[in-house]
Design an enzyme around this catalytic site. Structure first.
Site, PDB file in Angstrom:
ATOM      1  N   PHE A  17      27.173  10.241  38.685  1.00 12.17           N
ATOM      2  CA  PHE A  17      27.722  11.516  38.219  1.00 12.17           C
ATOM      3  C   PHE A  17      29.170  11.337  37.726  1.00 12.17           C
ATOM      4  CE2 PHE A  17      30.061  15.258  40.294  1.00 12.17           C
ATOM      5  CZ  PHE A  17      30.113  15.988  39.115  1.00 12.17           C
ATOM      6  N   THR A  41      21.440   5.905  43.007  1.00 14.36           N
ATOM      7  CA  THR A  41      21.467   7.347  42.706  1.00 14.36           C
ATOM      8  C   THR A  41      21.816   7.601  41.246  1.00 14.36           C
ATOM      9  OG1 THR A  41      23.741   7.390  43.533  1.00 14.36           O
ATOM     10  CG2 THR A  41      22.020   8.159  45.034  1.00 14.36           C
ATOM     11  N   ASP A  62      24.187  -5.057  42.098  1.00 13.18           N
ATOM     12  CA  ASP A  62      24.509  -4.432  43.376  1.00 13.18           C
ATOM     13  C   ASP A  62      25.840  -5.032  43.850  1.00 13.18           C
ATOM     14  OD1 ASP A  62      24.764  -3.980  46.115  1.00 13.18           O
ATOM     15  OD2 ASP A  62      22.594  -3.995  46.454  1.00 13.18           O
ATOM     16  N   LEU A  77      33.699   2.943  42.070  1.00 15.97           N
ATOM     17  CA  LEU A  77      33.047   4.219  42.412  1.00 15.97           C
ATOM     18  C   LEU A  77      31.675   4.026  43.051  1.00 15.97           C
ATOM     19  CD1 LEU A  77      35.285   5.265  40.455  1.00 15.97           C
ATOM     20  CD2 LEU A  77      33.622   6.861  39.535  1.00 15.97           C
ATOM     21  N   ALA A 118      37.592   4.910  44.789  1.00 17.03           N
ATOM     22  CA  ALA A 118      37.160   6.304  44.935  1.00 17.03           C
ATOM     23  C   ALA A 118      36.929   6.554  46.417  1.00 17.03           C
ATOM     24  CB  ALA A 118      35.887   6.538  44.133  1.00 17.03           C
ATOM     25  N   TYR A 149      29.244   6.667  56.037  1.00 18.66           N
ATOM     26  CA  TYR A 149      30.035   6.972  54.836  1.00 18.66           C
ATOM     27  C   TYR A 149      31.523   7.102  55.202  1.00 18.66           C
ATOM     28  CZ  TYR A 149      31.253   9.601  50.527  1.00 18.66           C
ATOM     29  OH  TYR A 149      31.798  10.035  49.344  1.00 18.66           O
ATOM     30  N   THR A 179      33.437  17.546  44.314  1.00 14.69           N
ATOM     31  CA  THR A 179      33.492  17.690  42.852  1.00 14.69           C
ATOM     32  C   THR A 179      32.074  17.962  42.337  1.00 14.69           C
ATOM     33  OG1 THR A 179      35.373  16.208  42.781  1.00 14.69           O
ATOM     34  CG2 THR A 179      34.162  16.503  40.721  1.00 14.69           C
TER      35      THR A 179
HETATM   36  P1  NAD Z   1      26.708   9.289  42.592  1.00 13.94           P
HETATM   37  O1  NAD Z   1      25.744   9.040  43.701  1.00 13.94           O
HETATM   38  O2  NAD Z   1      26.257  10.103  41.443  1.00 13.94           O
HETATM   39  O3  NAD Z   1      27.253   7.906  42.006  1.00 13.94           O
HETATM   40  C1  NAD Z   1      27.335   6.719  42.734  1.00 13.94           C
HETATM   41  C2  NAD Z   1      26.876   5.587  41.839  1.00 13.94           C
HETATM   42  O4  NAD Z   1      27.005   4.352  42.551  1.00 13.94           O
HETATM   43  C3  NAD Z   1      25.408   5.711  41.427  1.00 13.94           C
HETATM   44  O5  NAD Z   1      25.287   5.478  40.048  1.00 13.94           O
HETATM   45  C4  NAD Z   1      24.718   4.640  42.242  1.00 13.94           C
HETATM   46  O6  NAD Z   1      23.533   4.165  41.651  1.00 13.94           O
HETATM   47  C5  NAD Z   1      25.823   3.587  42.323  1.00 13.94           C
HETATM   48  N1  NAD Z   1      25.657   2.653  43.425  1.00 13.94           N
HETATM   49  C6  NAD Z   1      25.361   2.937  44.715  1.00 13.94           C
HETATM   50  N2  NAD Z   1      25.311   1.813  45.437  1.00 13.94           N
HETATM   51  C7  NAD Z   1      25.582   0.777  44.587  1.00 13.94           C
HETATM   52  C8  NAD Z   1      25.667  -0.629  44.733  1.00 13.94           C
HETATM   53  N3  NAD Z   1      25.458  -1.217  45.910  1.00 13.94           N
HETATM   54  N4  NAD Z   1      26.000  -1.368  43.650  1.00 13.94           N
HETATM   55  C9  NAD Z   1      26.188  -0.787  42.449  1.00 13.94           C
HETATM   56  N5  NAD Z   1      26.119   0.556  42.244  1.00 13.94           N
HETATM   57  C10 NAD Z   1      25.812   1.317  43.305  1.00 13.94           C
HETATM   58  O7  NAD Z   1      28.009   9.906  43.264  1.00 13.94           O
HETATM   59  P2  NAD Z   1      29.354  10.454  42.606  1.00 13.94           P
HETATM   60  O8  NAD Z   1      29.490  11.854  43.002  1.00 13.94           O
HETATM   61  O9  NAD Z   1      29.433  10.092  41.169  1.00 13.94           O
HETATM   62  O10 NAD Z   1      30.442   9.629  43.431  1.00 13.94           O
HETATM   63  C11 NAD Z   1      31.108   8.503  42.874  1.00 13.94           C
HETATM   64  C12 NAD Z   1      32.155   7.991  43.869  1.00 13.94           C
HETATM   65  O11 NAD Z   1      33.100   9.019  44.155  1.00 13.94           O
HETATM   66  C13 NAD Z   1      31.564   7.552  45.209  1.00 13.94           C
HETATM   67  O12 NAD Z   1      32.233   6.393  45.630  1.00 13.94           O
HETATM   68  C14 NAD Z   1      31.875   8.708  46.120  1.00 13.94           C
HETATM   69  O13 NAD Z   1      32.011   8.282  47.456  1.00 13.94           O
HETATM   70  C15 NAD Z   1      33.181   9.216  45.540  1.00 13.94           C
HETATM   71  N6  NAD Z   1      33.363  10.646  45.859  1.00 13.94           N
HETATM   72  C16 NAD Z   1      32.683  11.611  45.173  1.00 13.94           C
HETATM   73  C17 NAD Z   1      32.857  12.940  45.528  1.00 13.94           C
HETATM   74  C18 NAD Z   1      32.149  14.049  44.794  1.00 13.94           C
HETATM   75  O14 NAD Z   1      32.273  15.192  45.218  1.00 13.94           O
HETATM   76  N7  NAD Z   1      31.429  13.815  43.723  1.00 13.94           N
HETATM   77  C19 NAD Z   1      33.706  13.285  46.581  1.00 13.94           C
HETATM   78  C20 NAD Z   1      34.352  12.271  47.267  1.00 13.94           C
HETATM   79  C21 NAD Z   1      34.197  10.951  46.887  1.00 13.94           C
END
Ligand code: NAD
Ligand code: UDP
Length: 323
Positions: A17, A41, A62, A77, A118, A149, A179
């Protein structure tokens, strides 16, 4: 806006996302973008429109395994962010947070790349201080279902600061608060996407607990702007810096707002509150205002309206495909 000096930038979790929006913005600034994702995801479709861009590259990988590429900057991220997804395979969640951070920090050390983590408001756990400033050390249950987490992200922050002190790495740590926006997965499980999808389908809106717990919701465009500004700060700025929208709402208020904006007649139903669900959350963004000259611009109603339009189109497309 274009940059005078184009850089090679790695975005881990770039098909997710937030990552997909970030890749778009970096390309628009004239950078080369290497998007790395294992599609746990994330979706290829989130970056499909970038595939023909000459400066964009997508790599399935990965990050719990080492990665050998040459880059100038890294946005780390990769990690599932929805409680439903990060609790699905909690051991992998800790691995991606900790091993993933070690691998990306190792890459940054070898290439002398600047690296941004992130991180999350979850490092504050169920906070006893409200709103949360960066100086607050948090209140995290280390053995509960959210710990994979929360503690994974806390350990990642530790690693970032140790690499900074020990190896003089240029680090930036962003603590991101809830977000939302287009490209959240419809089955993501987080509250904004859940409510919107439920309302659009005429299904009941599932409020966990009595809905009096609060969150502060930031629209994706604002958040990405904050990440870009943080990455561009002088080397001495490490963070952590809270990035989020300080307007706070209860979950019940959110449900009512979504119902109103979708014009849905869905009823609101109450479901058990998940264990360790934080009671309140709101960022103190004083540091982001001062260091980045940043604050969110998109009010909840406007952001929700844009997100509803996205899901409306997505669901209509799915129905058309199914019929
Ligand atoms: P999301 O789940 O849409 O994106 C995470 C991405 O990481 C996905 O594309 C997933 O396939 C990839 N991923 C997961 N494990 C992986 C691995 N081992 N190797 C490679 N890729 C991998 O989530 P998001 O909302 O886009 O969040 C992105 C980052 O921001 C995360 O680190 C999350 O902890 C952080 N974050 C997001 C929010 C929010 O509200 N969206 C809030 C706090 C922190
Ligand atoms: N929530 C809810 N109904 C849902 C999904 C979530 O009431 O269908 C609540 C959840 O219990 C929490 C808040 O909404 O109090 C935010 O949950 P989310 O999963 O979006 O993120 P969190 O901030 O908990 O990581």
């Amino acid at each position: 806006m274009t940059n005078l000096v184009a850089q090679r930038i790695l975005v881990t979790g770039g098909a997710g996302f937030l990552g997909s929006h970030l890749c778009e913005r970096l390309l628009a600034r004239g950078h080369e973008v290497l998007c790395v994702d294992n599609f746990f995801t994330g979706r290829r479709g989130h970056v499909a429109h970038l595939m023909d861009h000459p400066d964009f590259e997508l790599m399935r990988h990965d990050i719990t395994f080492p990665l050998y590429v040459e880059v100038d900057r890294i946005f780390n991220l990769a990690c599932p962010a929805s409680p439903v997804h990060y609790q699905f395979d909690p051991v992998q969640t800790t691995k991606v947070s900790v091993h993933g951070a070690i691998n990306m920090l190792g890459l940054a050390k070898r290439t002398r790349a600047r690296i941004l983590q992130a991180s999350t408001s979850e490092v504050y756990g169920d906070p006893s201080l409200h709103p949360q400033p960066e100086s607050y050390w948090g209140n995290v249950n280390p053995i509960g279902p959210r710990a994979c987490y929360d503690e994974g992200k806390r350990c990642a922050e530790t690693l970032f600061f140790d690499y900074h002190r020990q190896h003089r790495l240029e680090i930036k740590v962003a603590r991101i608060f809830n977000t939302y926006g287009p490209r959240m997965h419809p089955d993501d499980g987080r509250v904004v996407s859940n409510f919107i999808v439920q309302a659009l389908k005429g299904a009941p809106l599932t409020v966990y607990g009595d809905g009096s717990q609060s969150r502060s919701f930031c629209y994706v465009d604002d958040l990405i702007e904050g990440l870009l500004r943080l990455m561009d700060t002088p080397a001495a700025v490490t963070g952590p810096v809270n990035l989020g929208n300080p307007s706070e709402f209860t979950i019940l208020e959110l449900a009512e707002k979504v119902r109103e904006l979708t014009g849905s007649r869905s009823e609101i139903v109450f479901r058990p509150l998940p264990q360790d669900d934080p009671l309140q959350r709101r960022p103190d963004i004083g540091r982001a205002r001062e260091l980045l000259g940043w604050e969110p611009k998109v009010p909840l109603e406007e952001g929700l309206t844009r997100t509803i339009a996205y899901f409306d189109a997505l669901l209509a497309g799915r129905e058309a495909l199914a019929s």
